[in-house]
Design a protein around this motif. Sequence first.
Motif, PDB file in Angstrom:
ATOM      1  N   LEU A  57       0.795  -1.110   0.009  1.00 13.34           N
ATOM      2  CA  LEU A  57       0.033   0.151  -0.007  1.00 13.34           C
ATOM      3  C   LEU A  57       0.968   1.184  -0.053  1.00 13.34           C
ATOM      4  CD1 LEU A  57      -2.732   1.341   0.258  1.00 13.34           C
ATOM      5  CD2 LEU A  57      -2.574   1.642   2.689  1.00 13.34           C
ATOM      6  N   SER A  58       0.915   2.062  -1.277  1.00 11.15           N
ATOM      7  CA  SER A  58       1.765   3.078  -1.052  1.00 11.15           C
ATOM      8  C   SER A  58       1.074   4.571  -1.512  1.00 11.15           C
ATOM      9  CB  SER A  58       2.752   3.002  -2.383  1.00 11.15           C
ATOM     10  OG  SER A  58       3.460   3.999  -2.661  1.00 11.15           O
ATOM     11  N   ASP A  59       1.427   5.485  -0.617  1.00 11.72           N
ATOM     12  CA  ASP A  59       1.116   6.822  -0.663  1.00 11.72           C
ATOM     13  C   ASP A  59       1.575   7.254  -2.160  1.00 11.72           C
ATOM     14  OD1 ASP A  59       0.114   9.341  -0.352  1.00 11.72           O
ATOM     15  OD2 ASP A  59       1.944   9.897   0.730  1.00 11.72           O
ATOM     16  N   LEU A  60       1.144   7.936  -2.926  1.00 13.55           N
ATOM     17  CA  LEU A  60       1.150   8.542  -4.206  1.00 13.55           C
ATOM     18  C   LEU A  60       2.454   9.528  -4.089  1.00 13.55           C
ATOM     19  CD1 LEU A  60       1.008   8.586  -7.247  1.00 13.55           C
ATOM     20  CD2 LEU A  60      -0.831  10.123  -7.073  1.00 13.55           C
ATOM     21  N   ASN A  61       2.350  10.599  -3.232  1.00 10.87           N
ATOM     22  CA  ASN A  61       3.117  11.942  -3.370  1.00 10.87           C
ATOM     23  C   ASN A  61       4.110  11.818  -2.107  1.00 10.87           C
ATOM     24  OD1 ASN A  61       1.981  13.106  -5.562  1.00 10.87           O
ATOM     25  ND2 ASN A  61       0.102  13.441  -4.337  1.00 10.87           N
ATOM     26  N   MET A  62       5.274  11.575  -2.539  1.00 14.72           N
ATOM     27  CA  MET A  62       6.362  11.316  -1.406  1.00 14.72           C
ATOM     28  C   MET A  62       7.635  11.943  -1.939  1.00 14.72           C
ATOM     29  SD  MET A  62       5.931   7.512  -0.436  1.00 14.72           S
ATOM     30  CE  MET A  62       5.646   6.973  -1.963  1.00 14.72           C
ATOM     31  N   TYR A  68       4.322   6.697  -8.402  1.00 11.87           N
ATOM     32  CA  TYR A  68       4.574   6.474  -9.573  1.00 11.87           C
ATOM     33  C   TYR A  68       5.827   5.689 -10.047  1.00 11.87           C
ATOM     34  CZ  TYR A  68       0.823  10.003 -10.743  1.00 11.87           C
ATOM     35  OH  TYR A  68      -0.408  10.605 -10.664  1.00 11.87           O
ATOM     36  N   ASP A  69       6.888   6.134  -9.299  1.00 17.55           N
ATOM     37  CA  ASP A  69       8.060   5.595  -9.594  1.00 17.55           C
ATOM     38  C   ASP A  69       8.100   4.045  -8.865  1.00 17.55           C
ATOM     39  OD1 ASP A  69       9.283   7.974 -10.334  1.00 17.55           O
ATOM     40  OD2 ASP A  69       9.642   8.444  -8.359  1.00 17.55           O
ATOM     41  N   ILE A  70       7.398   3.782  -7.970  1.00 17.18           N
ATOM     42  CA  ILE A  70       7.231   2.428  -7.458  1.00 17.18           C
ATOM     43  C   ILE A  70       6.740   1.336  -8.158  1.00 17.18           C
ATOM     44  CG2 ILE A  70       5.865   1.049  -5.568  1.00 17.18           C
ATOM     45  CD1 ILE A  70       6.592   3.476  -3.506  1.00 17.18           C
ATOM     46  N   LEU A  71       5.545   1.998  -8.966  1.00 11.07           N
ATOM     47  CA  LEU A  71       4.462   1.294  -9.964  1.00 11.07           C
ATOM     48  C   LEU A  71       5.779   0.614 -11.242  1.00 11.07           C
ATOM     49  CD1 LEU A  71       1.532   3.056  -9.892  1.00 11.07           C
ATOM     50  CD2 LEU A  71       1.642   0.774  -9.220  1.00 11.07           C
ATOM     51  N   ASP A  72       6.331   1.980 -11.489  1.00  9.77           N
ATOM     52  CA  ASP A  72       7.166   1.585 -12.725  1.00  9.77           C
ATOM     53  C   ASP A  72       8.166   0.380 -12.426  1.00  9.77           C
ATOM     54  OD1 ASP A  72       6.232   3.392 -14.339  1.00  9.77           O
ATOM     55  OD2 ASP A  72       7.642   5.146 -13.670  1.00  9.77           O
ATOM     56  N   TYR A  73       9.083   0.646 -11.155  1.00  7.18           N
ATOM     57  CA  TYR A  73       9.807  -0.266 -10.731  1.00  7.18           C
ATOM     58  C   TYR A  73       9.230  -1.641 -10.384  1.00  7.18           C
ATOM     59  CZ  TYR A  73      13.638  -2.465  -8.146  1.00  7.18           C
ATOM     60  OH  TYR A  73      14.641  -3.540  -7.630  1.00  7.18           O
ATOM     61  N   LYS A  82       4.689  -9.711  -9.311  1.00 10.13           N
ATOM     62  CA  LYS A  82       3.433 -10.195  -8.891  1.00 10.13           C
ATOM     63  C   LYS A  82       2.941  -9.663  -7.353  1.00 10.13           C
ATOM     64  CE  LYS A  82       4.151 -14.690 -11.110  1.00 10.13           C
ATOM     65  NZ  LYS A  82       4.126 -14.224 -12.415  1.00 10.13           N
ATOM     66  N   VAL A  83       3.861  -8.887  -6.861  1.00  8.93           N
ATOM     67  CA  VAL A  83       3.062  -8.307  -5.613  1.00  8.93           C
ATOM     68  C   VAL A  83       2.097  -7.122  -5.965  1.00  8.93           C
ATOM     69  CG1 VAL A  83       3.677  -7.113  -3.463  1.00  8.93           C
ATOM     70  CG2 VAL A  83       5.112  -8.870  -4.458  1.00  8.93           C
ATOM     71  N   PRO A  84       0.987  -7.057  -5.805  1.00 11.16           N
ATOM     72  CA  PRO A  84       0.144  -6.145  -5.952  1.00 11.16           C
ATOM     73  C   PRO A  84       0.096  -4.731  -5.188  1.00 11.16           C
ATOM     74  CG  PRO A  84      -1.193  -7.833  -5.164  1.00 11.16           C
ATOM     75  CD  PRO A  84       0.094  -8.304  -5.171  1.00 11.16           C
ATOM     76  N   VAL A  85       0.487  -3.768  -6.070  1.00  8.54           N
ATOM     77  CA  VAL A  85       0.677  -2.219  -5.555  1.00  8.54           C
ATOM     78  C   VAL A  85      -0.562  -1.490  -5.300  1.00  8.54           C
ATOM     79  CG1 VAL A  85       1.695   0.070  -5.318  1.00  8.54           C
ATOM     80  CG2 VAL A  85       2.829  -2.451  -6.103  1.00  8.54           C
ATOM     81  N   ILE A  86      -1.327  -1.331  -4.330  1.00 10.87           N
ATOM     82  CA  ILE A  86      -2.617  -0.475  -4.246  1.00 10.87           C
ATOM     83  C   ILE A  86      -1.951   0.948  -3.883  1.00 10.87           C
ATOM     84  CG2 ILE A  86      -4.565   0.136  -2.787  1.00 10.87           C
ATOM     85  CD1 ILE A  86      -4.622  -2.962  -2.395  1.00 10.87           C
ATOM     86  N   ASN A  98      -6.470   7.033 -13.055  1.00  6.99           N
ATOM     87  CA  ASN A  98      -6.275   6.521 -14.350  1.00  6.99           C
ATOM     88  C   ASN A  98      -4.974   6.203 -14.630  1.00  6.99           C
ATOM     89  OD1 ASN A  98      -9.075   6.308 -14.873  1.00  6.99           O
ATOM     90  ND2 ASN A  98      -9.240   8.212 -16.160  1.00  6.99           N
ATOM     91  N   ARG A  99      -4.045   7.194 -14.367  1.00 12.37           N
ATOM     92  CA  ARG A  99      -2.486   7.374 -14.597  1.00 12.37           C
ATOM     93  C   ARG A  99      -1.915   6.142 -13.689  1.00 12.37           C
ATOM     94  NH1 ARG A  99       2.264  11.532 -13.411  1.00 12.37           N
ATOM     95  NH2 ARG A  99       3.952  10.229 -14.120  1.00 12.37           N
ATOM     96  N   CYS A 100      -2.409   5.988 -12.346  1.00 12.68           N
ATOM     97  CA  CYS A 100      -1.834   4.956 -11.374  1.00 12.68           C
ATOM     98  C   CYS A 100      -2.446   3.506 -12.214  1.00 12.68           C
ATOM     99  CB  CYS A 100      -2.641   5.091 -10.074  1.00 12.68           C
ATOM    100  SG  CYS A 100      -1.854   6.562  -9.250  1.00 12.68           S
ATOM    101  N   ILE A 101      -3.631   3.481 -12.425  1.00 10.69           N
ATOM    102  CA  ILE A 101      -3.842   2.066 -12.958  1.00 10.69           C
ATOM    103  C   ILE A 101      -3.255   1.965 -14.215  1.00 10.69           C
ATOM    104  CG2 ILE A 101      -6.032   0.892 -13.995  1.00 10.69           C
ATOM    105  CD1 ILE A 101      -5.939   1.307 -11.040  1.00 10.69           C
TER     106      ILE A 101
END
Length: 136
Positions: A57-62, A68-73, A82-86, A98-101
Amino acid sequence: MKKIKIVIVENDEDERFFMKQGFEGSGVFELVGQLTNGDDLLEWLETNRTALPDVILSDLNMPGKNGYDILDYINANPDYSKVPVIVTSCSTLNSTINRCIAKGAADFVPKPETLLEYEPFVHSLHHQIRQKQLVK
């Protein structure tokens, strides 16, 4: 019922405290990590390769690496993809969600409006994880 192993990534100390209280008091989550930004998460993942969480579970703005960087990585790395990121944020703009999804977030959940709402937030998150079958 098996507890869901979760790592939270949140830079705000107060929010981390209330998240911790909510997750630990829920009885359905096992909080395995509390990190302050994406840089800390990437280091934590490297150190814990054999004991990955069920969900991040990740905050977006840090500061540093953000959501966003976490999702990319995560999505570019086969060891972690395989680890879902919410993603969670105070921003509920459709463009943000929409950008996160589009970047591979398993889900997006708005943060509670007050810090005292983390207990219902945690239970709602658990329901969403089970409903979307994000964890086996």
